[in-house]
Scaffold this active site. Structure first.
Site, PDB file in Angstrom:
ATOM      1  N   LYS A   1      90.924  54.936  33.591  1.00  0.00           N
ATOM      2  CA  LYS A   1      90.114  53.573  32.575  1.00  0.00           C
ATOM      3  C   LYS A   1      90.464  53.421  32.125  1.00  0.00           C
ATOM      4  CE  LYS A   1      87.271  53.619  36.672  1.00  0.00           C
ATOM      5  NZ  LYS A   1      85.955  53.419  37.351  1.00  0.00           N
TER       6      LYS A   1
ATOM      7  N   ASN B   1      85.190  56.695  49.119  1.00  0.00           N
ATOM      8  CA  ASN B   1      86.141  57.068  48.884  1.00  0.00           C
ATOM      9  C   ASN B   1      86.614  58.316  48.573  1.00  0.00           C
ATOM     10  OD1 ASN B   1      87.539  54.491  47.966  1.00  0.00           O
ATOM     11  ND2 ASN B   1      86.084  54.865  45.868  1.00  0.00           N
TER      12      ASN B   1
ATOM     13  N   ARG C   1      81.549  65.356  38.057  1.00  0.00           N
ATOM     14  CA  ARG C   1      81.511  64.279  39.668  1.00  0.00           C
ATOM     15  C   ARG C   1      82.069  63.714  39.733  1.00  0.00           C
ATOM     16  NH1 ARG C   1      80.209  59.250  42.207  1.00  0.00           N
ATOM     17  NH2 ARG C   1      81.785  59.035  41.112  1.00  0.00           N
TER      18      ARG C   1
ATOM     19  N   GLU D   1      81.037  57.058  33.525  1.00  0.00           N
ATOM     20  CA  GLU D   1      82.147  57.500  34.353  1.00  0.00           C
ATOM     21  C   GLU D   1      81.888  59.188  34.844  1.00  0.00           C
ATOM     22  OE1 GLU D   1      83.504  54.827  34.601  1.00  0.00           O
ATOM     23  OE2 GLU D   1      84.526  55.215  36.580  1.00  0.00           O
ATOM     24  N   ASP D   2      81.601  59.324  36.410  1.00  0.00           N
ATOM     25  CA  ASP D   2      81.574  60.174  36.837  1.00  0.00           C
ATOM     26  C   ASP D   2      80.530  61.862  36.379  1.00  0.00           C
ATOM     27  OD1 ASP D   2      83.615  58.874  38.668  1.00  0.00           O
ATOM     28  OD2 ASP D   2      85.375  60.375  38.267  1.00  0.00           O
TER      29      ASP D   2
ATOM     30  N   ASP E   1      80.071  52.673  35.434  1.00  0.00           N
ATOM     31  CA  ASP E   1      80.157  52.235  36.329  1.00  0.00           C
ATOM     32  C   ASP E   1      80.533  52.462  37.726  1.00  0.00           C
ATOM     33  OD1 ASP E   1      82.526  50.825  37.173  1.00  0.00           O
ATOM     34  OD2 ASP E   1      83.702  51.590  37.643  1.00  0.00           O
ATOM     35  N   ASP E   2      79.749  53.726  38.108  1.00  0.00           N
ATOM     36  CA  ASP E   2      79.420  53.953  39.285  1.00  0.00           C
ATOM     37  C   ASP E   2      77.986  53.502  39.940  1.00  0.00           C
ATOM     38  OD1 ASP E   2      81.674  56.084  39.087  1.00  0.00           O
ATOM     39  OD2 ASP E   2      80.341  56.988  37.596  1.00  0.00           O
TER      40      ASP E   2
ATOM     41  N   TYR F   1      95.398  55.631  38.556  1.00  0.00           N
ATOM     42  CA  TYR F   1      94.207  55.544  39.223  1.00  0.00           C
ATOM     43  C   TYR F   1      94.034  55.516  40.696  1.00  0.00           C
ATOM     44  CZ  TYR F   1      89.139  55.541  37.649  1.00  0.00           C
ATOM     45  OH  TYR F   1      88.040  56.344  37.864  1.00  0.00           O
TER      46      TYR F   1
HETATM   47  P1  NAD Z   1      76.322  60.131  45.944  1.00  0.00           P
HETATM   48  O1  NAD Z   1      76.802  61.594  46.173  1.00  0.00           O
HETATM   49  O2  NAD Z   1      74.971  59.802  45.305  1.00  0.00           O
HETATM   50  O3  NAD Z   1      75.539  59.802  47.221  1.00  0.00           O
HETATM   51  C1  NAD Z   1      75.600  59.519  48.696  1.00  0.00           C
HETATM   52  C2  NAD Z   1      74.601  59.582  49.606  1.00  0.00           C
HETATM   53  O4  NAD Z   1      74.931  59.055  51.239  1.00  0.00           O
HETATM   54  C3  NAD Z   1      73.825  60.843  49.596  1.00  0.00           C
HETATM   55  O5  NAD Z   1      72.294  60.073  49.382  1.00  0.00           O
HETATM   56  C4  NAD Z   1      73.745  61.618  50.858  1.00  0.00           C
HETATM   57  O6  NAD Z   1      72.635  61.959  51.404  1.00  0.00           O
HETATM   58  C5  NAD Z   1      74.377  59.792  52.056  1.00  0.00           C
HETATM   59  N1  NAD Z   1      74.792  60.642  53.206  1.00  0.00           N
HETATM   60  C6  NAD Z   1      76.120  61.273  53.486  1.00  0.00           C
HETATM   61  N2  NAD Z   1      75.572  61.791  54.747  1.00  0.00           N
HETATM   62  C7  NAD Z   1      75.100  61.258  54.941  1.00  0.00           C
HETATM   63  C8  NAD Z   1      74.844  60.705  56.386  1.00  0.00           C
HETATM   64  N3  NAD Z   1      75.888  61.493  57.287  1.00  0.00           N
HETATM   65  N4  NAD Z   1      73.868  60.051  56.760  1.00  0.00           N
HETATM   66  C9  NAD Z   1      73.624  58.949  55.786  1.00  0.00           C
HETATM   67  N5  NAD Z   1      72.988  59.304  54.365  1.00  0.00           N
HETATM   68  C10 NAD Z   1      74.110  60.167  54.132  1.00  0.00           C
HETATM   69  O7  NAD Z   1      77.485  59.242  46.266  1.00  0.00           O
HETATM   70  P2  NAD Z   1      77.847  57.575  45.627  1.00  0.00           P
HETATM   71  O8  NAD Z   1      78.000  57.779  44.224  1.00  0.00           O
HETATM   72  O9  NAD Z   1      77.007  57.336  45.722  1.00  0.00           O
HETATM   73  O10 NAD Z   1      79.474  57.206  45.998  1.00  0.00           O
HETATM   74  C11 NAD Z   1      79.326  57.585  47.810  1.00  0.00           C
HETATM   75  C12 NAD Z   1      80.383  57.197  47.744  1.00  0.00           C
HETATM   76  O11 NAD Z   1      80.960  55.459  48.363  1.00  0.00           O
HETATM   77  C13 NAD Z   1      81.469  58.448  47.057  1.00  0.00           C
HETATM   78  O12 NAD Z   1      82.816  58.292  48.633  1.00  0.00           O
HETATM   79  C14 NAD Z   1      82.133  57.488  46.402  1.00  0.00           C
HETATM   80  O13 NAD Z   1      83.563  57.469  46.268  1.00  0.00           O
HETATM   81  C15 NAD Z   1      82.976  55.561  46.761  1.00  0.00           C
HETATM   82  N6  NAD Z   1      82.395  54.768  45.314  1.00  0.00           N
HETATM   83  C16 NAD Z   1      83.232  53.628  45.727  1.00  0.00           C
HETATM   84  C17 NAD Z   1      83.146  52.636  44.994  1.00  0.00           C
HETATM   85  C18 NAD Z   1      84.595  51.602  45.329  1.00  0.00           C
HETATM   86  O14 NAD Z   1      85.008  51.420  46.091  1.00  0.00           O
HETATM   87  N7  NAD Z   1      84.157  50.226  44.747  1.00  0.00           N
HETATM   88  C19 NAD Z   1      82.396  53.202  43.894  1.00  0.00           C
HETATM   89  C20 NAD Z   1      81.057  53.239  43.803  1.00  0.00           C
HETATM   90  C21 NAD Z   1      81.456  55.095  44.641  1.00  0.00           C
END
Ligand code: NAD
Length: 537
Positions: free
Chosen positions: A165, A398, A147, A236-237, A259-260, A94
């Site tokens: 997954k 990530n 995504r 997912e994604d 899951d996200d 993964y």
């Molecule tokens: P998303 O695109 O839905 O959300 C990102 C948000 O951040 C948006 O609202 C954007 O406007 C905001 N943003 C970007 N730059 C910014 C800044 N400089 N200041 C303030 N806000 C800012 O993405 P998501 O699905 O919410 O995922 C976000 C991150 O979390 C990704 O990198 C994803 O890989 C990670 N993630 C990690 C896990 C985990 O580790 N368990 C799980 C899910 C998502």
């Protein structure tokens, strides 16, 4: 499905082969004499051979290809190796390797895995699902590839995600591989560089949109209800707006979750719960600040509000404990263009910068989910450390190159006082005379157990209470020693123990909420354990 195979057919059947593990008696009985070298090698010896070959490969993607080929050849050997060496194998099966594998999907493709649906299948989805060789599917992981991790629209090349997954469901919770199904809803891709690659394997058109898109998703979801009525669908994604839209559309009628949104929320909440075991603070009193307002952050906020409400706070009081920062600074009641999902957290407050907001609000916990590297600057971390003895910082983004701050930065800038967790794994950090091992908030602690619990209880729906219960279980399972070391999650090799405990709790929630007609067995622990696939010869 156990087939009565013999000879070569048995030897090459991935679910039933033991390869050189067939005993002399079995070789005689199944017509295998002469088809195998002399040595009868138990699974342990075969694992040693696998690890030797795996470690000799020089790149992660080569290791991915090797492991995938092993899965196609000998399922039990693949899963036994993965379970027994989860810390080494999970990052290869993964994240982060799966991201590279998806980008290279059209070039490293060897053998079809999973199920593909395209717009040309409209009207026929229920019929073609009959082509899937298994009858009793319990877990479906589906993506439309729009995504993929932080990599964007990869079209059908995103199939690596549901495949990965599913491997986690099997390894981490013991769902039988024959009962899992990875699905690609291949509705095209707007990524022209992928689409124009002559080797691209997907539907080579721009994405279908609007009603054409939604009705295809609808048809898929309804076809699953007919063909596999006991299956759980994990979305997912999907692009964030679609992720929320489909969750809202189906969660009250279909056995599904995202899951996200929900898995991430539970793993984040668990990290916060167990941080309280380290800081000694009362969860009910926490102030929590988010940077980023996408699916991960707003999903987490909703579950945290539920968790506060469970301590007796009203919803309004709970929402007041959560604060959001956007690109312009603190989100307040007078901010413009507030996203509907975070409106409840736009409180009356003077407009101020991120750092001034930390000074004014003194959050106990800071969560980053921006996908943007470096957004937790030295000033931000130092300010968190100035307003807290033990600041809690969770940098979810990530892959590693997108993290809000690294573990090393967090420990150095807080003089070793931070309680740090992240979406991506980090190597231990030396600061002063101590070595700090940070925690990885991996969704694999949550979704496999949810899936096993839904399977075990035959729950009709997946609810927020199940994720709340999963977060509590995950936080409580962290040992005293792990807490003493500053960890907010248990060590990864304990993941099957975690999934089992979550599954038991999900069964109980399903019963309490009237979502199952089943009478839970007296020995619920034993019953759930008996369902767990334990690969061996
Ligand atoms: P998303 O695109 O839905 O959300 C990102 C948000 O951040 C948006 O609202 C954007 O406007 C905001 N943003 C970007 N730059 C910014 C800044 N400089 N200041 C303030 N806000 C800012 O993405 P998501 O699905 O919410 O995922 C976000 C991150 O979390 C990704 O990198 C994803 O890989 C990670 N993630 C990690 C896990 C985990 O580790 N368990 C799980 C899910 C998502």
């Amino acid at each position: 499905m156990i087939k009565n195979l013999r000879g070569k057919a048995l030897l090459i059947d991935p679910a039933q082969t033991k390869s050189t593990g067939f005993t002399r008696e079995e070789r005689e009985l199944y017509g295998l004499r002469g088809l195998l070298p002399y040595d009868v090698a138990g699974i342990g010896k075969q694992i040693d051979r696998v690890l030797g070959s795996l470690r000799a490969k020089s790149s992660a993607i080569e290791k991915y290809i090797f492991l995938n080929a092993l899965l196609e050849r000998n399922q039990r050997l693949f899963y036994r190796t993965m379970i027994d060496h989860i810390e080494e194998i999970m990052p290869l099966v993964y994240t982060p390797t799966v991201g590279e594998a998806c980008k290279e999907f059209a070039h490293i493709f060897r053998k079809p895995q999973g199920f593909y649906i395209t717009p040309e299948d409209r009207g026929d989805i229920a019929a073609i699902l009959k082509n899937w060789p298994e009858e009793d599917i319990r877990v479906i992981v589906v993506t439309d590839g729009e995504r993929i991790l932080g990599l964007g629209d990869l079209g059908a090349s995103g199939m690596g995600i549901p495949i990965g997954k599913v491997a986690l469901y099997v390894a981490c919770a013991g769902i039988d591989p024959a009962q899992c199904m990875p699905v690609m809803l291949d509705v095209g891709t707007n990524n022209s560089s992928i689409r124009e690659d002559p080797l691209y394997l997907g539907y080579p058109c721009p994405r279908i949109v609007g009603d054409a898109y939604r009705s295809l998703v609808d048809e898929f979801v309804h076809a699953v209800q007919q063909r596999f009525p006991r299956a759980l669908i994990q979305f997912e994604d999907f692009l964030t707006p679609h992720a929320f839209e489909f969750l809202e559309r189906y969660q009250d009628t279909v056995r599904c979750f995202n899951d996200d949104i929900q898995g991430t929320a539970a793993v984040t909440l668990a990290g916060i719960y167990s941080s309280c075991r380290i800081t000694g603070k009362n969860f009910r009193d926490l102030n929590i600040m988010f940077l980023g307002a996408g699916s991960a952050a707003s999903g987490a906020a909703e579950l945290i509000v539920d968790a506060f409400c469970a301590t007796g706070l009203t919803e309004a009081a709970a929402q007041k404990r959560l604060w959001f920062i956007d690109r312009k600074g603190l989100l307040t009641a007078t901010s413009e263009n507030i996203k509907p999902r975070v409106k409840a957290y736009a409180h009356e407050h003077a407009a101020c910068s991120f750092v001034d907001a930390i000074e004014a609000i003194k959050p106990d916990v800071l969560i980053g989910a921006t996908g943007v590297a470096g957004t937790f600057t030295e000033t931000v971390v130092r300010k968190m450390a100035a307003v807290n003895d033990r600041p809690v910082i969770i940098a979810l983004s990530n892959p590693t190159s997108h993290t809000e701050c690294t573990a090393e930065q967090a420990y150095h800038w807080s003089d070793g006082r931070v309680i740090f967790a992240s979406g991506s794994p980090f190597a231990p950090v030396q600061y002063g005379n101590r070595v700090f091992k940070s925690s990885q908030g991996n969704n694999a602690y949550i979704f496999p157990g949810i899936g096993l619990g839904v399977y075990a209880s035959d729950a009709r729906l997946v609810t927020q209470s199940m994720f709340l219960a999963a977060a509590r279980i995950l936080a409580n399972i962290v040992s005293e020693q792990e807490i003493g070391d500053g960890a907010v999650y248990p060590a990864l090799p304990r993941v099957r123990e975690v999934s089992h405990a979550i599954a038991v709790a999900v069964c109980q929630v399903a019963k309490q909420e009237g979502l199952t007609d089943m009478n839970l067995p007296e020995d619920l622990d034993g019953y759930v354990r008996s369902l767990m696939y334990e690969p061996d010869y």
